[in-house]
Structure formats: structure tokens, C-alpha cells
Design an enzyme around this catalytic site. Structure first.
Site, PDB file in Angstrom:
ATOM      1  N   GLN A  69     -25.819  62.549  43.739  1.00 21.09           N
ATOM      2  CA  GLN A  69     -25.947  62.706  45.187  1.00 21.09           C
ATOM      3  C   GLN A  69     -27.215  62.011  45.670  1.00 21.09           C
ATOM      4  O   GLN A  69     -28.276  62.608  45.751  1.00 21.09           O
ATOM      5  CB  GLN A  69     -25.951  64.183  45.585  1.00 21.09           C
ATOM      6  CG  GLN A  69     -25.910  64.332  47.085  1.00 21.09           C
ATOM      7  CD  GLN A  69     -25.559  65.721  47.539  1.00 21.09           C
ATOM      8  OE1 GLN A  69     -25.216  66.599  46.753  1.00 21.09           O
ATOM      9  NE2 GLN A  69     -25.633  65.933  48.829  1.00 21.09           N
ATOM     10  N   PHE A  70     -27.068  60.725  46.023  1.00 17.38           N
ATOM     11  CA  PHE A  70     -28.219  59.939  46.457  1.00 17.38           C
ATOM     12  C   PHE A  70     -28.827  60.462  47.751  1.00 17.38           C
ATOM     13  O   PHE A  70     -29.995  60.205  48.047  1.00 17.38           O
ATOM     14  CB  PHE A  70     -27.847  58.459  46.606  1.00 17.38           C
ATOM     15  CG  PHE A  70     -27.076  58.133  47.860  1.00 17.38           C
ATOM     16  CD1 PHE A  70     -27.740  57.703  48.997  1.00 17.38           C
ATOM     17  CD2 PHE A  70     -25.700  58.253  47.900  1.00 17.38           C
ATOM     18  CE1 PHE A  70     -27.033  57.409  50.158  1.00 17.38           C
ATOM     19  CE2 PHE A  70     -24.984  57.955  49.034  1.00 17.38           C
ATOM     20  CZ  PHE A  70     -25.655  57.539  50.179  1.00 17.38           C
ATOM     21  N   THR A  71     -28.089  61.251  48.525  1.00 19.15           N
ATOM     22  CA  THR A  71     -28.613  61.737  49.798  1.00 19.15           C
ATOM     23  C   THR A  71     -29.761  62.730  49.630  1.00 19.15           C
ATOM     24  O   THR A  71     -30.451  63.048  50.600  1.00 19.15           O
ATOM     25  CB  THR A  71     -27.501  62.369  50.663  1.00 19.15           C
ATOM     26  OG1 THR A  71     -26.949  63.484  49.966  1.00 19.15           O
ATOM     27  CG2 THR A  71     -26.408  61.354  50.986  1.00 19.15           C
TER      28      THR A  71
END
Length: 149
Positions: free
Chosen positions: A78-80
Site C-alpha cells: 500500500q504505497f499510499t
């Protein structure tokens, strides 16, 4: 690396309506590699997650780890988690690792986890995923191992 750990009674990841990863009781781990991260950060984060005492013992105290309980790990990229909103209301993700670097560290983290823990499931890197979970407690803990740490 940045992570958010959720103690769950069950969790699953779907891609295109199909379940690709599922666990019962254990930890849902959202993972984000940051620019500058290397295998050393992944190793430190994994060691911390596996030893984190957030499961209840017989007296009801948080005193047991996922290793102690034999619970599952569901690892989801989850790069966010690297979102920066200091410049306005639209998040910037420039702190996240480049996609190829993020994939390498995510794959490394998964391989390391599978080498030391019996039940490891995953999401799909860079996919549009739907994550379903029942947070147990709720217990949600952010962990951050900064680059070069």
C-alpha cells in the site's frame, strides 16, 4: 518502511472479485516501501511485527505475538501510506519508493516472512484490491522503520 498492523479475527484480499489471500485470526499488514529503503529496513520491520505482543494471554493481557499464537499474516502492499498532505489537500506520494524498488522490497519481505512463519498470504502488488477485515479489539498499530535506520 511504513506499515499499519491490524489484529484481525479474519481478513481477505480480493482482486477482480476473486479472493487471492485470506487468513483467520492474525495480522493484516499494510506495507509501504519508501525511497531509500533497503532489505535492512524490511528485515527490521518483519522482526518487529513477528514479536509484537498484541494478542491476549490467558489473563487477558496483550502479551503474546503472532508467532506465539500461530496466527496468519496477510501482507498487502500500500504505497499510499507514504502520502504527504503538507502542501495541500491532494496527497503527494513522492516519498514512496519507485514502483520497481517497491515491488522488489515487497517481494523480499514476503519471501522472508514465508521463510520464518507458517501462514503467510498476500495481496497483489500494484493491483486494485479490496481488503475485507474484522479488526479484533480494535487493535491498529503503525510501525515505521525509516530509510537508513
Amino acid at each position: 518502511m511504513i506499515s499499519v498492523i491490524q489484529r484481525v479475527s479474519q481478513a481477505q484480499v480480493r482482486v477482480g472479485g476473486e479472493v487471492i489471500g485470506e487468513i483467520g485470526a492474525g495480522l493484516l499488514v499494510l506495507l509501504c516501501a519508501e525511497r531509500g529503503d533497503a532489505q535492512a529496513q524490511a528485515d527490521k520491520l518483519l522482526a518487529k511485527i513477528l514479536k509484537l505482543r498484541i494478542f491476549s494471554d490467558d489473563a487477558g493481557k496483550m502479551n503474546r505475538s503472532v508467532q506465539d499464537t500461530g496466527g496468519g499474516l496477510l501482507l498487502v502492499s500500500q504505497f499510499t501510506l507514504a502520502a504527504d498532505v503538507s502542501g495541500g489537500n491532494r496527497p503527494s506520494f513522492t516519498g514512496a519508493a519507485l514502483p520497481e524498488d517497491g515491488r522488489h522490497l515487497y517481494d523480499y519481505f514476503v519471501a522472508q516472512a514465508r521463510s520464518v512463519h507458517p501462514k503467510v498470504e498476500t495481496g497483489q502488488f500494484a493491483a486494485d484490491m479490496q481488503v475485507h477485515l474484522v479488526n479484533d479489539g480494535p487493535v491498529t498499530i503503525p510501525l515505521h522503520i525509516p530509510p537508513y535506520a
